[in-house]
Write a protein that holds these residues in place. Structure first.
Motif, PDB file in Angstrom:
ATOM      1  N   ILE A   1      -0.656   2.603   5.519  1.00 41.00           N
ATOM      2  CA  ILE A   1      -2.115   2.011   4.726  1.00 41.00           C
ATOM      3  C   ILE A   1      -3.158   3.057   5.252  1.00 41.00           C
ATOM      4  O   ILE A   1      -3.224   3.613   6.473  1.00 41.00           O
ATOM      5  CB  ILE A   1      -2.402   0.853   4.750  1.00 41.00           C
ATOM      6  N   ASP A   2      -4.265   3.122   4.684  1.00 35.93           N
ATOM      7  CA  ASP A   2      -5.440   3.737   5.039  1.00 35.93           C
ATOM      8  C   ASP A   2      -6.621   2.774   4.321  1.00 35.93           C
ATOM      9  O   ASP A   2      -6.590   2.315   3.371  1.00 35.93           O
ATOM     10  CB  ASP A   2      -5.740   5.146   4.500  1.00 35.93           C
TER      11      ASP A   2
ATOM     12  N   ILE B   1      -8.599  -0.733   0.923  1.00 39.71           N
ATOM     13  CA  ILE B   1      -7.304  -0.693   1.286  1.00 39.71           C
ATOM     14  C   ILE B   1      -6.456   0.389   0.302  1.00 39.71           C
ATOM     15  O   ILE B   1      -6.293  -0.047  -0.915  1.00 39.71           O
ATOM     16  CB  ILE B   1      -6.632  -1.907   1.623  1.00 39.71           C
ATOM     17  N   LYS B   2      -5.996   1.522   1.092  1.00 43.76           N
ATOM     18  CA  LYS B   2      -5.162   2.470   0.090  1.00 43.76           C
ATOM     19  C   LYS B   2      -3.730   2.309   0.825  1.00 43.76           C
ATOM     20  O   LYS B   2      -3.475   2.687   1.838  1.00 43.76           O
ATOM     21  CB  LYS B   2      -5.689   3.645   0.108  1.00 43.76           C
ATOM     22  N   ASN B   3      -2.844   2.454  -0.060  1.00 46.19           N
ATOM     23  CA  ASN B   3      -1.376   2.423   0.216  1.00 46.19           C
ATOM     24  C   ASN B   3      -1.114   3.820  -0.024  1.00 46.19           C
ATOM     25  O   ASN B   3      -1.018   4.524  -1.044  1.00 46.19           O
ATOM     26  CB  ASN B   3      -0.519   1.476  -0.788  1.00 46.19           C
ATOM     27  N   VAL B   4      -0.737   4.539   1.050  1.00 43.21           N
ATOM     28  CA  VAL B   4      -0.482   5.972   1.305  1.00 43.21           C
ATOM     29  C   VAL B   4       0.889   6.411   1.002  1.00 43.21           C
ATOM     30  O   VAL B   4       1.405   7.628   1.284  1.00 43.21           O
ATOM     31  CB  VAL B   4      -1.127   6.517   2.604  1.00 43.21           C
ATOM     32  N   SER B   5       1.805   5.343   1.031  1.00 41.70           N
ATOM     33  CA  SER B   5       3.231   5.630   0.933  1.00 41.70           C
ATOM     34  C   SER B   5       3.866   5.634  -0.524  1.00 41.70           C
ATOM     35  O   SER B   5       3.242   5.363  -1.400  1.00 41.70           O
ATOM     36  CB  SER B   5       4.023   4.411   1.855  1.00 41.70           C
TER      37      SER B   5
ATOM     38  N   LYS C   1       0.856   4.405  -3.757  1.00 45.70           N
ATOM     39  CA  LYS C   1      -0.271   5.327  -3.781  1.00 45.70           C
ATOM     40  C   LYS C   1      -1.585   4.760  -4.611  1.00 45.70           C
ATOM     41  O   LYS C   1      -2.446   5.337  -5.445  1.00 45.70           O
ATOM     42  CB  LYS C   1       0.131   6.592  -4.758  1.00 45.70           C
ATOM     43  N   LYS C   2      -1.570   3.208  -4.646  1.00 46.31           N
ATOM     44  CA  LYS C   2      -2.657   2.447  -5.434  1.00 46.31           C
ATOM     45  C   LYS C   2      -3.620   1.820  -4.313  1.00 46.31           C
ATOM     46  O   LYS C   2      -3.534   2.027  -3.115  1.00 46.31           O
ATOM     47  CB  LYS C   2      -2.150   1.256  -6.145  1.00 46.31           C
ATOM     48  N   VAL C   3      -4.742   1.494  -4.799  1.00 43.28           N
ATOM     49  CA  VAL C   3      -5.833   1.092  -4.145  1.00 43.28           C
ATOM     50  C   VAL C   3      -6.188  -0.232  -4.313  1.00 43.28           C
ATOM     51  O   VAL C   3      -6.171  -0.771  -5.552  1.00 43.28           O
ATOM     52  CB  VAL C   3      -7.046   1.847  -4.147  1.00 43.28           C
TER      53      VAL C   3
END
Length: 135
Positions: free
Chosen positions: A37-38, A56-60, A93-95
């Motif tokens: 996450i980022d 919160i962004k899922n970067v995976s 890849k969602k926020v």
């Protein structure tokens, strides 16, 4: 001849030390949990109550389950409260946005001291985002 033997002994010892140290360093890295996450912290109104918003962004490429946010608030170096928010699921890849509000007597006392001119109101927060995923 003695000088060359000492040199060989030192290089052999150094090489053996590197060979022994390398697997432990590699095993420590493989046991680490990946960072999936980022996030970025935003502030809402912060007076006698403080609103903390987190993007919160899922970067995976994995779906994250049971995502939750815990935020601790400090004013002038003193902990004045904390809050908790359950977010749920974040797709790849969602926020998602999360937020929580801190209300406490300590926070109100710090705000009143600021209004009276006795101290500053320097606020900061530490957040922890917890999540689970299935690899």
């Amino acid at each position: 001849m003695a000088r060359s033997l000492v040199g060989m002994l030192l290089t052999a010892t150094a090489a053996a030390g590197l060979l022994i140290a390398t697997p432990t360093a590699a095993s420590a890295q493989t046991g680490a949990r990946p960072h999936l996450i980022d996030y970025k912290i935003y502030w809402g109104k912060c007076e006698d109550t403080c609103r903390i918003k987190v993007r919160i962004k899922n970067v995976s490429r994995k779906r994250l389950h049971d995502v939750s946010l815990t935020a601790r608030l400090w004013v002038n170096g003193k902990k004045v409260g904390s809050c908790y928010s359950r977010i749920g699921r974040i797709n790849p890849k969602k926020v998602r946005w999360a937020g929580c509000t801190v209300r406490s007597a300590k926070l109100t006392a710090q705000w009143n001291r600021y209004l009276d001119g006795e101290s500053d109101f320097n606020h900061k927060t530490k957040t922890r985002v917890h999540y689970e995923y299935y690899g």
